[in-house]
Design an enzyme around this catalytic site. Sequence first.
Site, short mmCIF file in Angstrom:
data_model
loop_
_atom_site.label_atom_id
_atom_site.label_comp_id
_atom_site.label_asym_id
_atom_site.label_seq_id
_atom_site.Cartn_x
_atom_site.Cartn_y
_atom_site.Cartn_z
N GLU A 41 0.88 -1.17 0.00
CA GLU A 41 0.00 0.00 0.00
C GLU A 41 0.91 1.21 0.00
O GLU A 41 1.51 1.55 1.02
CB GLU A 41 -0.89 0.03 1.23
CG GLU A 41 -1.74 1.29 1.36
CD GLU A 41 -2.38 1.46 2.72
OE1 GLU A 41 -2.49 2.62 3.19
OE2 GLU A 41 -2.77 0.44 3.33
N ARG A 45 1.45 10.21 0.39
CA ARG A 45 1.99 11.25 1.25
C ARG A 45 3.21 11.93 0.62
O ARG A 45 3.71 12.92 1.14
CB ARG A 45 2.40 10.67 2.61
CG ARG A 45 1.25 10.04 3.38
CD ARG A 45 1.72 9.46 4.69
NE ARG A 45 0.66 8.70 5.36
CZ ARG A 45 0.81 8.05 6.50
NH1 ARG A 45 2.00 8.08 7.11
NH2 ARG A 45 -0.18 7.39 7.05
N LYS A 128 -11.17 0.05 6.56
CA LYS A 128 -9.93 0.25 7.29
C LYS A 128 -10.27 0.80 8.68
O LYS A 128 -11.07 1.74 8.79
CB LYS A 128 -9.04 1.24 6.53
CG LYS A 128 -7.75 1.61 7.26
CD LYS A 128 -6.94 2.58 6.42
CE LYS A 128 -5.61 2.93 7.09
NZ LYS A 128 -4.76 3.79 6.25
#
Length: 212
Positions: A41, A45, A128
């Site tokens: 994943e 960012r 999540k």
Amino acid sequence: MSDVLARLGEHRLVPVVVMDSASDASGVADALVAGGLPVAEVTFRTAAAAESIRVMAARGDMVVGAGTVLTASQVDEAADAGASYVVSPGLSRSVVERCAERGVLALPGAVTASEVMAALDMGVTTVKFFPAATSGGAAAVKALAAPFKDVRFVPTGGIGPKNLHEYLSIPAVHAVGGSWMVPRGLIAAGDFDEVQRLTAEAVALAGKEALV
């Protein structure tokens, strides 16, 4: 999309990778695959995220997704790069709907009953649970799972070798996300041998938990 979800569940672990340079993507991918965990994943960012996803996805032997996706336009960027799933820290209808339009699996964040119900309204049954450690940890996941029998969770945030078992022992946990096997500093230093070692250790630990 169901196939992607099944593969994530098969491995039980989702390495959360922060890439500062796309030039390191091949090394990280090699280390993960060699360590027995062909999953990544890659978080949005950094500016290197999309290209890193592109490099990893092009291999064809990994399940590669995008993390920290906040907007529909980022879904497009991730999908264009080859991501097969998209992870968000929270629940966004525009992100979930764009994922459906692009044919990629959406894993939105949900840590309250109301958020889980909103996700169900959007057709999402795997969410999540983030940030796990500061949102009640494994006990909170168990509590949420009780009234939502058909919902699966991917706890992420504050999880490592010492508490991994607390989450993997919960039937409603589909997989666990974490970055301890892919430390940002090791990636930046190019120490992919250590990344491979940490990954293999994580895979072995998850395997032991599955046998408990």
